[in-house]
Design a protein around this motif. Sequence first.
Motif, mmCIF file in Angstrom:
data_model
loop_
_atom_site.group_PDB
_atom_site.id
_atom_site.type_symbol
_atom_site.label_atom_id
_atom_site.label_comp_id
_atom_site.label_asym_id
_atom_site.label_seq_id
_atom_site.Cartn_x
_atom_site.Cartn_y
_atom_site.Cartn_z
ATOM 1 N N ARG A 222 0.830 -1.204 0.000
ATOM 2 C CA ARG A 222 0.000 0.000 0.000
ATOM 3 C C ARG A 222 0.871 1.263 0.000
ATOM 4 N NH1 ARG A 222 -5.440 0.624 2.996
ATOM 5 N NH2 ARG A 222 -5.238 -1.627 3.090
ATOM 6 N N ALA B 50 -10.199 -9.355 -6.741
ATOM 7 C CA ALA B 50 -11.008 -8.120 -6.738
ATOM 8 C C ALA B 50 -10.590 -7.211 -7.890
ATOM 9 C CB ALA B 50 -10.837 -7.388 -5.413
ATOM 10 N N PRO B 51 -11.551 -6.719 -8.688
ATOM 11 C CA PRO B 51 -11.201 -5.830 -9.802
ATOM 12 C C PRO B 51 -10.387 -4.622 -9.350
ATOM 13 C CG PRO B 51 -13.501 -6.490 -9.944
ATOM 14 C CD PRO B 51 -12.991 -7.007 -8.632
ATOM 15 N N SER B 52 -10.645 -4.133 -8.135
ATOM 16 C CA SER B 52 -9.921 -2.942 -7.670
ATOM 17 C C SER B 52 -8.418 -3.236 -7.558
ATOM 18 C CB SER B 52 -10.469 -2.472 -6.325
ATOM 19 O OG SER B 52 -10.348 -3.520 -5.383
ATOM 20 N N GLU B 53 -8.062 -4.459 -7.120
ATOM 21 C CA GLU B 53 -6.637 -4.803 -6.987
ATOM 22 C C GLU B 53 -5.992 -4.969 -8.361
ATOM 23 O OE1 GLU B 53 -5.316 -4.896 -3.522
ATOM 24 O OE2 GLU B 53 -7.130 -3.761 -3.900
ATOM 25 N N ARG C 290 -6.917 -3.532 -11.043
ATOM 26 C CA ARG C 290 -6.805 -2.195 -11.638
ATOM 27 C C ARG C 290 -5.548 -1.472 -11.115
ATOM 28 N NH1 ARG C 290 -7.716 0.981 -16.053
ATOM 29 N NH2 ARG C 290 -7.162 3.059 -15.370
ATOM 30 N N LYS C 291 -5.257 -1.688 -9.824
ATOM 31 C CA LYS C 291 -4.055 -1.030 -9.267
ATOM 32 C C LYS C 291 -2.800 -1.467 -10.023
ATOM 33 C CE LYS C 291 -5.805 -0.635 -4.575
ATOM 34 N NZ LYS C 291 -5.856 -1.333 -3.277
ATOM 35 N N GLU D 155 -2.764 0.172 -13.375
ATOM 36 C CA GLU D 155 -2.390 1.597 -13.306
ATOM 37 C C GLU D 155 -0.880 1.746 -13.135
ATOM 38 O OE1 GLU D 155 -4.919 3.333 -10.340
ATOM 39 O OE2 GLU D 155 -6.637 3.347 -11.721
ATOM 40 N N PHE E 43 -9.018 -3.187 -17.625
ATOM 41 C CA PHE E 43 -8.881 -3.878 -16.349
ATOM 42 C C PHE E 43 -8.261 -5.230 -16.628
ATOM 43 C CE2 PHE E 43 -11.661 -0.693 -14.878
ATOM 44 C CZ PHE E 43 -11.564 -0.666 -13.500
#
Length: 262
Positions: free
Chosen positions: A203, A231-234, A236-237, A240, A261
């Motif tokens: 993080r 998880a899509p959020s992970e 995506r990180k 990015e 994604f």
Amino acid sequence: MSQPALDFVIAALEKIREKSDRTPRASRAALARLEDTPRATSLREACTLPTQRRLETPNKAELLAAVRERVTVCTKCAHLVSSRTQTVFGVGNPNADLMFIGEAPGADEDQQGEPFVGRAGQLLTRILKAMNFAREDVYIANILKCRPDMPAGSFGNRPPTPAEMQTCLPYLVEQINIIQPSVLVALGAVAVEGLLGTRGTMRELRGRWHAYNSIPLMITYHPAYLLRNQAPSEKRKVWEDMLLVMERLNRPISERQRSYFL
Ligand code: SF4
């Protein structure tokens, strides 16, 4: 100056240039006086051409092969030597602009002798493809060249210890020094600890630029983390972070890639 004398001077200058990093020097006046002689061009080149143009460009593949030979027979970690199937040196383009660094070979890599070939490796290959890279375009290596040993009868992989990574790190440093990539990507906190000697949470570490010996270093999650955490959020990180890498390498980024994604 007579021709034999001129030949002698040229040969002497050639010798100086070959034996030292410096280019032999002659004054402009001396060079101008020699303009009319038939060997003036040779003499001028001997005095003024940069040494690099005369020396053969070091072949990175050959330099890496020499390091690989030493790694193949390395016995610095007796406990890993007795458990490994083979060493896992690294794979990819010796002239790569982009180099990925993981922590250590797992069971699949130990069997095949190539880093990132298991499920996590397949995901890394997909990430590369989304970046418009083939595996052959980049260079992939681990901090540790031998699979961390596991208790008899147990399955899975364990992370390398700080001591194991410290012992093996010089080989990776040699690889980085030879390849001289424009950008490094460290995959996971363990790889970061091995490379930089610092502990931190992903993080805190990911998503921004660090440096290793003046080479821009991006830190992102290990693909194995994404296999455990879908998880899509992970995902995506990680993507990015890869967009930042592509920007740094001046790679074209399409709108589709920007909104992608994993
Ligand atoms: S892990 Fe590295 S230092 Fe240890 S035995 Fe393997 S190659 Fe040698």
